[in-house]
Design an enzyme around this catalytic site. Structure first.
Site, PDB file in Angstrom:
ATOM      1  N   ASP A   1      -9.325  17.801 -14.237  1.00 27.90           N
ATOM      2  CA  ASP A   1      -9.425  16.418 -14.713  1.00 27.90           C
ATOM      3  C   ASP A   1      -9.236  16.486 -16.220  1.00 27.90           C
ATOM      4  O   ASP A   1     -10.084  17.000 -16.953  1.00 27.90           O
ATOM      5  CB  ASP A   1     -10.799  15.854 -14.332  1.00 27.90           C
ATOM      6  CG  ASP A   1     -11.008  14.418 -14.811  1.00 27.90           C
ATOM      7  OD1 ASP A   1     -10.376  14.023 -15.799  1.00 27.90           O
ATOM      8  OD2 ASP A   1     -11.830  13.710 -14.183  1.00 27.90           O
TER       9      ASP A   1
ATOM     10  N   LYS B   1      -8.630   5.185 -19.170  1.00 27.86           N
ATOM     11  CA  LYS B   1      -9.016   5.604 -20.513  1.00 27.86           C
ATOM     12  C   LYS B   1      -7.786   5.596 -21.438  1.00 27.86           C
ATOM     13  O   LYS B   1      -7.242   4.556 -21.672  1.00 27.86           O
ATOM     14  CB  LYS B   1      -9.715   6.958 -20.436  1.00 27.86           C
ATOM     15  CG  LYS B   1     -10.740   7.076 -19.269  1.00 27.86           C
ATOM     16  CD  LYS B   1     -11.962   6.224 -19.456  1.00 27.86           C
ATOM     17  CE  LYS B   1     -12.841   6.077 -18.223  1.00 27.86           C
ATOM     18  NZ  LYS B   1     -13.277   7.300 -17.571  1.00 27.86           N
TER      19      LYS B   1
ATOM     20  N   TYR C   1     -17.572  15.060 -14.425  1.00 28.80           N
ATOM     21  CA  TYR C   1     -17.919  13.632 -14.357  1.00 28.80           C
ATOM     22  C   TYR C   1     -18.945  13.432 -13.237  1.00 28.80           C
ATOM     23  O   TYR C   1     -18.782  13.948 -12.138  1.00 28.80           O
ATOM     24  CB  TYR C   1     -16.634  12.849 -14.079  1.00 28.80           C
ATOM     25  CG  TYR C   1     -16.770  11.358 -14.174  1.00 28.80           C
ATOM     26  CD1 TYR C   1     -16.968  10.732 -15.407  1.00 28.80           C
ATOM     27  CD2 TYR C   1     -16.686  10.566 -13.042  1.00 28.80           C
ATOM     28  CE1 TYR C   1     -17.075   9.367 -15.497  1.00 28.80           C
ATOM     29  CE2 TYR C   1     -16.787   9.186 -13.128  1.00 28.80           C
ATOM     30  CZ  TYR C   1     -16.987   8.591 -14.357  1.00 28.80           C
ATOM     31  OH  TYR C   1     -17.090   7.226 -14.436  1.00 28.80           O
TER      32      TYR C   1
ATOM     33  N   ARG D   1       0.824  -1.217   0.000  1.00 31.02           N
ATOM     34  CA  ARG D   1       0.000   0.000   0.000  1.00 31.02           C
ATOM     35  C   ARG D   1       0.855   1.263   0.000  1.00 31.02           C
ATOM     36  O   ARG D   1       0.401   2.338  -0.373  1.00 31.02           O
ATOM     37  CB  ARG D   1      -0.980  -0.015   1.191  1.00 31.02           C
ATOM     38  CG  ARG D   1      -1.922   1.169   1.198  1.00 31.02           C
ATOM     39  CD  ARG D   1      -3.174   1.019   2.074  1.00 31.02           C
ATOM     40  NE  ARG D   1      -3.125   0.003   3.083  1.00 31.02           N
ATOM     41  CZ  ARG D   1      -2.583   0.140   4.309  1.00 31.02           C
ATOM     42  NH1 ARG D   1      -2.060   1.284   4.667  1.00 31.02           N
ATOM     43  NH2 ARG D   1      -2.593  -0.871   5.161  1.00 31.02           N
TER      44      ARG D   1
HETATM   45  C1  LIG Z   1     -13.855   7.627 -16.281  1.00 30.35           C
HETATM   46  C2  LIG Z   1     -13.652   8.980 -15.735  1.00 30.35           C
HETATM   47  C3  LIG Z   1     -13.450   9.183 -14.354  1.00 30.35           C
HETATM   48  C4  LIG Z   1     -13.472   8.056 -13.372  1.00 30.35           C
HETATM   49  O1  LIG Z   1     -12.391   7.197 -13.554  1.00 30.35           O
HETATM   50  P1  LIG Z   1     -12.422   5.643 -13.157  1.00 30.35           P
HETATM   51  O2  LIG Z   1     -11.077   5.172 -13.597  1.00 30.35           O
HETATM   52  O3  LIG Z   1     -13.562   5.015 -13.912  1.00 30.35           O
HETATM   53  O4  LIG Z   1     -12.634   5.569 -11.690  1.00 30.35           O
HETATM   54  C5  LIG Z   1     -13.243  10.478 -13.922  1.00 30.35           C
HETATM   55  N1  LIG Z   1     -13.248  11.521 -14.770  1.00 30.35           N
HETATM   56  C6  LIG Z   1     -13.456  11.371 -16.098  1.00 30.35           C
HETATM   57  C7  LIG Z   1     -13.456  12.563 -16.976  1.00 30.35           C
HETATM   58  C8  LIG Z   1     -13.674  10.090 -16.615  1.00 30.35           C
HETATM   59  O5  LIG Z   1     -13.882   9.940 -17.924  1.00 30.35           O
END
Ligand SMILES: *Cc1c(COP(=O)(O)O)cnc(C)c1O
Length: 392
Positions: free
Chosen positions: A185, A210, A113, A60
């Site tokens: 983000d 992603k 999101y 961790r």
């Molecule tokens: C998918 C996504 C998240 C969340 O990420 P996870 O890896 O699914 O927890 C946050 N912000 C954006 C813009 C996303 O596309």
């Protein structure tokens, strides 16, 4: 750790962060699949109170495969520090928990999101942290939302599903010198297409699930920025525990090797498909920042290198037509998420917003005929042919 001062993006994608000659002479970074790191002898235990330098302790708190992946990501983003998590949401929630305290206030944009918005509005409220939701790209509203106790401004760019683009220069004119931390983000842009830290953004977050992972096979998240801030986040991760395991760390490193190649293809495919859809008689409207018809085309051109693989469009305003169109597709798969090599298509009204009333959904701009296509790295001509035969 391998790094070159003047290396290009792909050279960094392939080499940066990894050890030049690891102890097995393996060209790949090993998956050190262990939860604990043992002590060689009593002397090593005696060094404990002096700190953990030069060795690992417990999974961790970090492990070699994670450290290599973090090093690569930091170099690609141009950041001093990077902290990896088990998911994007874990990165977001741990970052906000680590930097906020009761009595603070956060500002967030309205098309962030959905789960991030949920967290800020509902969870943080329970800890007496105030939250103001402002309209994306309404710079006056953003300025007006600032209170004496505002600690963080959080937004995304581009956003989902309309791909709105925040003008980072204009945004930073509002926040510079206020002491308010600005977090972005940048999942939809990636460090290949947009460089928020160069504009003075304090922390960049990505869902590495992603484009960074890029193969629809792992969940991961990353926070990047000055070490002074990422170290605070890292200490909190040790408490909240959303750490990344060695195996997905390896898959992330592996995915990043082809990062520039994949992004170039995503950008190319996204543009071609957006142009195809915009000229199709069965398509009513297309939202893609690389099209002059997009409201933020000029800002996008100014601050982004490319516009990625997500293309949003409207077909006939009818749920059943939209679903039938998707079910006729033969190459493109139906499913949420984006940024992987496989193209994915989703109908936000039924796949992401099924739990709320139609009235609430429409208020969020999620119309019956709205479709979000996450273009992969297949051949554009095959994707276009697939869309064309389905758009009847
Ligand atoms: C998918 C996504 C998240 C969340 O990420 P996870 O890896 O699914 O927890 C946050 N912000 C954006 C813009 C996303 O596309």
């Amino acid at each position: 750790m391998k790094k070159g001062k003047n290396w290009g993006f792909s050279t960094n994608s392939v080499h940066a962060g990894e050890i030049r000659y690891n102890e097995y002479g393996a060209i790949t970074t090993p998956i050190v699949q262990t939860s604990t790191f043992i002590f060689k002898n009593i002397e090593e235990i005696k060094k404990l109170p002096k700190g953990m330098t030069g060795r690992y302790e417990y999974g961790r708190y970090g492990h070699p495969t994670q450290v290599a992946a973090e090093g690569k990501l930091a170099i690609l983003e141009g950041a001093e520090g990077a902290v990896l998590f088990s998911s994007g949401m874990s990165a977001i929630t741990t970052t906000l928990f680590s930097l906020l305290k009761a009595g603070d206030h956060i500002i967030i944009t309205d098309d962030a999101y959905k789960r991030t918005l949920d967290f800020c509005k509902t969870c943080l409220g329970r800890f007496n942290i105030g939250c103001t939701v402002v309209k994306m790209c309404d710079y006056d509203a953003i300025k007006k939302a600032i209170k004496p106790n505002t600690r963080i401004f959080f937004s995304e760019s581009p956003t989902n599903p309309y791909l709105n683009i925040m003008d980072l220069e204009r945004l930073m004119r509002i926040f510079k010198g206020t002491g308010i931390l600005v977090i972005s983000d940048s999942t939809f842009a990636t460090p290949y297409n947009q460089r928020p830290l160069e504009y003075g953004i304090d922390l960049v977050i990505h869902s590495a699930t992603k484009y960074l992972g890029g193969h629809n096979d792992i969940l991961s998240g990353v926070v990047l920025g000055r070490k002074k801030l990422t170290n605070v986040v890292r200490e909190y991760l040790k408490i909240t525990g959303g750490c990344i395991d060695p195996h997905p760390s390896y898959l992330l490193i592996r995915g990043l090797k082809t990062f520039e190649l994949r992004m170039q293809r995503h950008n190319e495919n996204g543009q071609k498909i957006a142009e195809f859809l915009e000229n199709h008689p069965k398509v009513q409207r297309v939202y893609y920042p690389g099209l002059p018809s997009h409201p933020h085309y000029k800002v996008a051109k100014k601050q982004m290198k490319g516009f990625g693989g997500v293309v949003t469009f409207e077909v006939k305003n009818d749920v059943s037509y939209a679903l039938k169109f998707m079910s006729r597709l033969k190459v493109i798969n139906i499913g949420p998420s984006l940024g992987g090599v496989e193209s994915l298509i989703t109908h936000p009204a039924t796949i992401s917003y099924y739990a709320i009333s139609k009235k609430e959904r429409l208020a969020l701009g999620i119309k019956d005929g709205l479709i979000r296509l996450a273009v992969g790295v297949e051949n554009a001509k095959d994707l276009i042919a697939d869309l064309d035969q389905a758009l009847v």
